[in-house]
Write a protein that holds these residues in place. Structure first.
Motif, PDB file in Angstrom:
ATOM      1  N   HIS A   4      -6.070   1.648 -16.277  1.00  0.00           N
ATOM      2  CA  HIS A   4      -6.816   0.387 -16.256  1.00  0.00           C
ATOM      3  C   HIS A   4      -7.660   0.302 -14.992  1.00  0.00           C
ATOM      4  CE1 HIS A   4      -4.514  -1.150 -19.613  1.00  0.00           C
ATOM      5  NE2 HIS A   4      -3.389  -0.851 -18.984  1.00  0.00           N
ATOM      6  N   THR A   5      -8.704  -0.526 -15.057  1.00  0.00           N
ATOM      7  CA  THR A   5      -9.395  -0.893 -13.819  1.00  0.00           C
ATOM      8  C   THR A   5      -8.777  -2.163 -13.251  1.00  0.00           C
ATOM      9  OG1 THR A   5     -11.095  -2.112 -15.080  1.00  0.00           O
ATOM     10  CG2 THR A   5     -11.578   0.166 -14.482  1.00  0.00           C
ATOM     11  N   PHE A   6      -8.347  -3.088 -14.140  1.00  0.00           N
ATOM     12  CA  PHE A   6      -7.656  -4.296 -13.692  1.00  0.00           C
ATOM     13  C   PHE A   6      -6.202  -4.236 -14.152  1.00  0.00           C
ATOM     14  CE2 PHE A   6      -5.903  -8.504 -14.362  1.00  0.00           C
ATOM     15  CZ  PHE A   6      -6.257  -9.182 -13.205  1.00  0.00           C
ATOM     16  N   PHE A   7      -5.289  -4.541 -13.233  1.00  0.00           N
ATOM     17  CA  PHE A   7      -3.878  -4.601 -13.605  1.00  0.00           C
ATOM     18  C   PHE A   7      -3.170  -5.569 -12.668  1.00  0.00           C
ATOM     19  CE2 PHE A   7      -4.468  -1.227 -10.552  1.00  0.00           C
ATOM     20  CZ  PHE A   7      -3.400  -1.338  -9.679  1.00  0.00           C
ATOM     21  N   GLU A   8      -1.999  -6.010 -13.085  1.00  0.00           N
ATOM     22  CA  GLU A   8      -1.183  -6.902 -12.262  1.00  0.00           C
ATOM     23  C   GLU A   8       0.057  -6.158 -11.798  1.00  0.00           C
ATOM     24  OE1 GLU A   8      -0.705 -11.097 -13.493  1.00  0.00           O
ATOM     25  OE2 GLU A   8      -1.847 -10.501 -15.268  1.00  0.00           O
ATOM     26  N   MET A   9       0.341  -6.250 -10.508  1.00  0.00           N
ATOM     27  CA  MET A   9       1.506  -5.579  -9.943  1.00  0.00           C
ATOM     28  C   MET A   9       2.522  -6.634  -9.502  1.00  0.00           C
ATOM     29  SD  MET A   9       2.862  -2.688  -9.516  1.00  0.00           S
ATOM     30  CE  MET A   9       1.487  -1.559  -9.721  1.00  0.00           C
ATOM     31  N   LEU A  10       3.668  -6.645 -10.193  1.00  0.00           N
ATOM     32  CA  LEU A  10       4.751  -7.531  -9.807  1.00  0.00           C
ATOM     33  C   LEU A  10       5.520  -6.865  -8.669  1.00  0.00           C
ATOM     34  CD1 LEU A  10       6.029  -8.323 -13.417  1.00  0.00           C
ATOM     35  CD2 LEU A  10       4.443  -9.681 -12.040  1.00  0.00           C
ATOM     36  N   GLY A  11       5.762  -7.586  -7.587  1.00  0.00           N
ATOM     37  CA  GLY A  11       6.400  -6.951  -6.435  1.00  0.00           C
ATOM     38  C   GLY A  11       7.419  -7.829  -5.748  1.00  0.00           C
ATOM     39  N   ASN A  12       8.429  -7.195  -5.158  1.00  0.00           N
ATOM     40  CA  ASN A  12       9.333  -7.888  -4.237  1.00  0.00           C
ATOM     41  C   ASN A  12       9.321  -7.128  -2.920  1.00  0.00           C
ATOM     42  OD1 ASN A  12      11.063  -6.052  -6.115  1.00  0.00           O
ATOM     43  ND2 ASN A  12      12.377  -6.253  -4.302  1.00  0.00           N
ATOM     44  N   PHE A  13       9.288  -7.883  -1.833  1.00  0.00           N
ATOM     45  CA  PHE A  13       9.067  -7.299  -0.512  1.00  0.00           C
ATOM     46  C   PHE A  13      10.122  -7.801   0.483  1.00  0.00           C
ATOM     47  CE2 PHE A  13       5.102  -7.833  -2.774  1.00  0.00           C
ATOM     48  CZ  PHE A  13       4.537  -6.576  -2.713  1.00  0.00           C
ATOM     49  N   SER A  14      10.556  -6.876   1.300  1.00  0.00           N
ATOM     50  CA  SER A  14      11.474  -7.218   2.388  1.00  0.00           C
ATOM     51  C   SER A  14      10.822  -6.782   3.697  1.00  0.00           C
ATOM     52  CB  SER A  14      12.816  -6.507   2.213  1.00  0.00           C
ATOM     53  OG  SER A  14      13.571  -6.589   3.404  1.00  0.00           O
ATOM     54  N   PHE A  15      10.734  -7.707   4.638  1.00  0.00           N
ATOM     55  CA  PHE A  15      10.120  -7.415   5.933  1.00  0.00           C
ATOM     56  C   PHE A  15      11.215  -7.337   6.989  1.00  0.00           C
ATOM     57  CE2 PHE A  15       7.115 -10.241   3.545  1.00  0.00           C
ATOM     58  CZ  PHE A  15       6.292  -9.226   3.093  1.00  0.00           C
ATOM     59  N   GLY A  16      11.829  -6.146   7.071  1.00  0.00           N
ATOM     60  CA  GLY A  16      12.895  -5.952   8.047  1.00  0.00           C
ATOM     61  C   GLY A  16      14.193  -6.638   7.674  1.00  0.00           C
ATOM     62  N   ASP A  17      14.379  -6.995   6.390  1.00  0.00           N
ATOM     63  CA  ASP A  17      15.590  -7.688   5.955  1.00  0.00           C
ATOM     64  C   ASP A  17      16.476  -6.702   5.191  1.00  0.00           C
ATOM     65  OD1 ASP A  17      17.442  -9.592   5.363  1.00  0.00           O
ATOM     66  OD2 ASP A  17      16.182 -10.755   4.017  1.00  0.00           O
ATOM     67  N   ASN A  48       4.616  14.164  12.870  1.00  0.00           N
ATOM     68  CA  ASN A  48       6.002  13.863  13.219  1.00  0.00           C
ATOM     69  C   ASN A  48       6.409  12.495  12.679  1.00  0.00           C
ATOM     70  OD1 ASN A  48       6.282  16.269  14.787  1.00  0.00           O
ATOM     71  ND2 ASN A  48       5.104  15.265  16.417  1.00  0.00           N
ATOM     72  N   LEU A  49       7.635  12.395  12.167  1.00  0.00           N
ATOM     73  CA  LEU A  49       8.150  11.147  11.629  1.00  0.00           C
ATOM     74  C   LEU A  49       9.134  10.523  12.610  1.00  0.00           C
ATOM     75  CD1 LEU A  49       8.894  12.168   7.906  1.00  0.00           C
ATOM     76  CD2 LEU A  49       6.891  10.967   8.785  1.00  0.00           C
ATOM     77  N   THR A  50       8.923   9.248  12.934  1.00  0.00           N
ATOM     78  CA  THR A  50       9.872   8.522  13.772  1.00  0.00           C
ATOM     79  C   THR A  50      10.273   7.251  13.028  1.00  0.00           C
ATOM     80  OG1 THR A  50       8.035   7.432  14.910  1.00  0.00           O
ATOM     81  CG2 THR A  50       8.945   9.389  15.948  1.00  0.00           C
ATOM     82  N   PRO A  51      11.538   6.834  13.125  1.00  0.00           N
ATOM     83  CA  PRO A  51      11.989   5.635  12.398  1.00  0.00           C
ATOM     84  C   PRO A  51      11.244   4.384  12.864  1.00  0.00           C
ATOM     85  CG  PRO A  51      13.851   6.946  13.143  1.00  0.00           C
ATOM     86  CD  PRO A  51      12.636   7.506  13.829  1.00  0.00           C
ATOM     87  N   LEU A  52      10.908   3.530  11.910  1.00  0.00           N
ATOM     88  CA  LEU A  52      10.284   2.254  12.235  1.00  0.00           C
ATOM     89  C   LEU A  52      11.328   1.310  12.813  1.00  0.00           C
ATOM     90  CD1 LEU A  52       8.033   1.562   9.106  1.00  0.00           C
ATOM     91  CD2 LEU A  52       7.233   2.020  11.420  1.00  0.00           C
ATOM     92  N   GLN A  53      10.878   0.437  13.718  1.00  0.00           N
ATOM     93  CA  GLN A  53      11.791  -0.546  14.289  1.00  0.00           C
ATOM     94  C   GLN A  53      12.317  -1.474  13.198  1.00  0.00           C
ATOM     95  OE1 GLN A  53      10.106  -2.657  17.563  1.00  0.00           O
ATOM     96  NE2 GLN A  53      11.814  -4.043  17.787  1.00  0.00           N
ATOM     97  N   ASN A  54      11.430  -1.901  12.294  1.00  0.00           N
ATOM     98  CA  ASN A  54      11.821  -2.718  11.152  1.00  0.00           C
ATOM     99  C   ASN A  54      11.570  -1.937   9.877  1.00  0.00           C
ATOM    100  OD1 ASN A  54      12.591  -5.103  12.549  1.00  0.00           O
ATOM    101  ND2 ASN A  54      10.420  -5.613  12.837  1.00  0.00           N
ATOM    102  N   LYS A  55      12.621  -1.701   9.092  1.00  0.00           N
ATOM    103  CA  LYS A  55      12.464  -0.989   7.830  1.00  0.00           C
ATOM    104  C   LYS A  55      12.133  -1.993   6.730  1.00  0.00           C
ATOM    105  CE  LYS A  55      15.618   2.713   9.208  1.00  0.00           C
ATOM    106  NZ  LYS A  55      16.878   3.433   8.922  1.00  0.00           N
TER     107      LYS A  55
END
Length: 880
Positions: free
Chosen positions: A88-101, A215-222
């Protein structure tokens, strides 16, 4: 909520998803605009894009958990739309997000719960994938969720490791696939088999930061970033063979089919593809226009125009000859208005834009048909049997002519089309498109983003303070982070706080100085990257170091000019709404120190009287000395009060409102005068069209008026001195000179014609007899095209039954050729238009006209003798 839903509509799926996560302490946020805040991305292409500053650690989230249904546009695979089940060119993305939780364990558990217990999928119908090295996710799926090992597939970095770009946040993914044929067993499961599997849920575990060395380093907030495709879920739950036959898209397809007088289910595959393209693209254009994108030839405006034209082209392919896009758009609006009320609110703008674009493009298609006719004639004249791929692609790319239409018309003329050549040209375009591929680039400035977790975001004090002490948080030279920089160096500086306004909302950044102990930095511009203010300047004295304490001081004169022009822009919009049309909306603006520019949607030009009325109204409000009232309000309250939103601006839950009571109220983060009287005076200097349906007013105000008047005064004085008249006598003097010039031009044209006739009369003696006809083919020196045409007509008149072809080089790099044929010559199958057009190509040009008289041009004068020789040879062959 049913554990085994029999049928769920697209709206129900969306609401169930959002409610599920709202019950688990996620804040439901509205979809962001398709016009992204991120300047590196043309359109909003993913559900996580609005949260970019949070994932970078540049902005503190208001909520630890969020859930959205985000509308998205992607066009990098546009040629696959309608041909596959799910592009598709247009689509809807349903999402759930955690910001460091919460992180992997909880995200996986909820993903499985909503899939099996809420949407009712049997575990036997589900397969999951994990990144090949992500033993933690593998273990959660196996041990806590209970997925059989045979149905957990480890995939490589290309499939299951999410990256934002060469550097920046990244992490492994885990995806949930629906298996349409679990009876085929667990042996040799191939997730690439889209006839059996469809990936509907993607969990991104954003846990690393990748540097320039990899190089990969862990993020302070995952962080957790998940996406569930609404269209894919609808396909599975509604038990239809592809996304297009869901209730999200199929009603649009049915509307198009009804207009064409056909039935979708009984149509052949080619017709179904066209109907699917229409169904998909109409959703895109409706939402793009609703988000104030206007069709144009650049940027996101070009994407919109291209999509509209593809809708029209595919409409023609299924037999629709007239205008129809507004009818299918009405269906798309009705389908979307519950989730996205702005599509109904912007209905008038959507319909107007589609009507204008479709009408213009239909005329373009007509021109393409004429060009195709010329190409066919040329192919036949050259004795060929195939239209080149290059010509077919030009028709497709420039005139919107589908290859299928070109092939159909060619077949009617017993010709073929070089499809391989066409595909080669198409591939070249694809490669060009890939070079500008839409990607989610979370690293606007790599060096700055690497520092994001270690430096403080900038506190803006410029509304009330023209100067402040500050600490140097970062120094960049040519985009590379440095600890210090010496005098003479061009630098980018980030401070912990600043009085400098950063370019935004059309207003340019402040100018001024950053000074310290022996340090002077001249600041020429300020831009905002997420929540960092980046000061662009040059160190004039001393050495600047990270950690230095400095004084940041704006140029007050520049700020006063910008304030006057910005407030004047608000008054201008209010005047346009009052005098022209209350429905006028902003389409762009520029507020600089010396002028202002305001683009607005309007289908016609303003009259001189209207422009004068607008100017007088703004100056009246200035003279009335309206005091500004500045408030920070909840967004909903500001809108309820009638505040106008500025084009391209993004707003949070709380907004800054600039109110000049009874005159103008707008949401705006810019700097403004405290009273309209501070503007002084306002002057419109131009009003013109800049795009279809978009007008532009340029004006000056405040101190910039004096600069404008000084320039005008200098010009008037210079003209008065040259013409030796008083300023007020200039119009009459110029009118007199124009009249004299027109008279002289007419006399010159008459002399040119007389000279051309005199030269051509001598050619009568050179006329050759060919069968029953007389022909003259000759070159006349230094004769302009119009005079050449007159000479050819006169010669043919004297010849009677015959043909005249004359050529000339009226100026360097320009060739003119004229052909005049009698009716008897036309009856032999020769037409002047086609004849002279083919001849002119020898000189690198072309042209055409009527069968009896036609004119063409070229660029290569050295080829004119060859072209005339060819003309004489063809005339003798045809008439002998």
């Amino acid at each position: 909520m049913s554990s085994n839903p029999q049928y769920l509509s697209g709206n129900e799926i969306r609401n169930i998803f959002l409610d599920f996560f709202a019950q688990r302490n996620h804040q439901i946020l509205p979809s962001a605009s398709l016009v992204p805040e991120d300047p590196t991305v043309l359109l909003t292409i993913a559900g996580m894009l609005p949260f970019k500053p949070i994932f970078l650690g540049q902005r503190t989230p208001e909520f630890k958990r969020a859930t959205t249904s985000q509308k998205c546009i992607r066009t990098n695979d546009i040629e696959n739309v309608g041909r596959t089940k799910r592009h598709h060119t247009f689509f809807e993305m349903l999402g759930n997000f955690s910001f460091g939780d919460y992180f992997k364990e909880q995200a996986i558990a909820w993903g499985w719960e909503i899939s099996t217990q809420v949407f009712g999928f049997s575990p036997q119908n589900l397969v999951v994938s994990v990144f090949e090295d992500d033993d933690e996710a593998f273990g959660i799926w196996r041990d806590q969720i209970g997925v059989p090992i045979a149905r957990i597939k480890r995939l490589g970095e290309d499939d299951n490791f999410w990256v934002s770009g060469p550097t920046g946040p990244c992490g492994p993914c885990s995806e949930i696939y629906y298996d349409f044929h679990p009876e085929r067993g667990d042996e040799n499961i191939d997730l690439e088999d889209d006839s059996r599997f469809i990936e509907f849920y993607n969990l991104v575990f954003m846990q690393y930061n990748r540097d320039a060395s990899g190089n990969l380093t862990p993020l302070q907030n995952k962080n957790i970033d998940t996406g569930m495709g609404l269209e894919r879920m609808a396909q599975i739950l509604q038990k239809v063979p592809n996304n297009y036959e869901t209730d999200l898209i199929f009603p649009i397809i049915q509307t198009a089919a009804q207009i064409a007088g056909i039935d979708y289910h009984s149509s052949d595959e080619k017709t179904k593809v066209s109907l699917k393209v229409i169904g998909d693209h109409v959703r895109s254009v409706v939402h793009m226009i609703a988000d104030e994108i206007r069709a144009s030839n650049v940027g996101r405006g070009y994407v919109l125009r291209r999509l509209i034209r593809r809708v029209v082209r595919h409409g023609r392919l299924i037999g629709i000859s007239g205008e129809f896009t507004t009818q299918v758009a009405e269906t798309a609006i009705a389908l979307s208005e519950l989730a996205y009320p702005n599509v109904r609110q912007r209905e008038a703008a959507i319909i107007a834009e589609l009507q204008r674009e479709e009408s213009n493009f239909l005329r373009t298609l007509d021109r393409g048909e004429k060009l195709l006719e010329e190409i066919i004639q040329e192919v036949k004249q050259q004795g060929k049997t195939s239209i080149s791929g290059e010509s077919a692609f030009t028709l497709y790319d420039t005139y919107g002519f589908p290859l299928e239409l070109t092939q159909e018309v060619a077949e009617e003329n017993n010709l073929t089309v070089d499809e391989a050549g066409f595909n080669a040209e198409m591939q070249k375009q694809v490669e060009r498109a890939k070079a500008a591929h839409e990607t989610i680039d979370l690293t606007v400035q790599g060096s700055l983003d690497k520092l994001a977790e270690h430096i403080q975001v900038t506190e803006f004090l410029g509304y009330t303070q023209p100067a402040t002490t500050a600490k140097v948080e970062a120094i960049l030279v040519d985009g590379v982070s440095q600890e210090e920089a010496e005098a003479g160096t061009e630098v980018q500086i980030v401070l912990d706080k600043t009085p400098f306004y950063a370019e935004s909302g059309g207003q340019i950044g402040d100018r001024g100085y950053i000074c310290g102990d022996g340090i002077v930095v001249r600041v020429e511009d300020v831009k905002k990257e997420s929540d960092f203010f980046v000061h662009f300047g040059r160190i004039e004295r001393g050495t600047l170091r990270v950690g230095d304490h400095v004084t940041a001081q704006i140029d007050p004169a520049c700020r006063r000019r910008a304030q006057a022009n910005h407030t004047a822009t608000h008054l201008l919009q209010a005047a346009l709404k009052k005098i022209i049309d209350d429905g006028i909306s902003q389409a762009g603006s520029l507020v600089s120190f010396d002028r202002l520019r305001f683009d607005f949607n309007c289908p016609r030009a303003l009259t001189a009287e209207e422009v004068q009325q607008i100017e007088e109204q703004v100056n009246t409000w200035i003279a009335e000395a309206h005091a500004a009232k500045v408030e920070v309000l909840p967004l909903a309250e500001a809108k309820a009060r009638g505040a106008v939103a500025m084009f391209g601006e993004k707003y949070g839950e709380e907004v800054r409102v600039i109110d000049f009571p009874s005159v103008s109220m707008e949401l705006c983060g810019g700097t403004h005068v405290s009273n309209t009287a501070e503007i002084g005076v306002f002057k419109i200097i131009s009003e013109a069209g800049v795009a279809s349906g978009v007008r532009r007013i340029e004006a000056v105000s405040g101190p910039a008026i004096l600069d404008y008047l000084n320039i005008r005064d200098k010009v008037v004085k210079d003209l008065s001195d040259r013409f030796k008249v008083k300023p007020e006598e200039l119009p009459d003097r110029i009118t007199s000179l124009q009249s004299e010039l027109r008279t002289s031009q007419k006399e010159l044209e008459t002399l040119k014609v007389q000279l051309a006739i005199a030269k051509s009369d001598s050619l009568l003696q050179t006329a050759e007899t060919v069968g029953d006809y007389k022909i003259i083919v000759a070159q006349l020196e230094d004769v302009d095209p119009e005079s050449l045409k007159t000479a050819a007509e006169r010669l043919l008149q004297k010849l009677g039954n015959g043909a005249v072809v004359l050529g000339s080089v009226p100026e360097e790099g320009k060739v003119s050729i004229v052909a005049a044929f009698s009716q008897e010559v036309n009856k032999k199958g020769l037409q002047a238009g086609k004849f002279v057009g083919a001849i002119a190509k020898i000189c690198g040009g072309g042209g055409g006209g009527r069968p009896n008289l036609a004119q063409a041009g070229g660029r290569d004068a050295s080829k004119l003798p060859e072209a005339l020789e060819q003309a004489e040879s063809e005339l003798k062959s045809a008439l002998g």
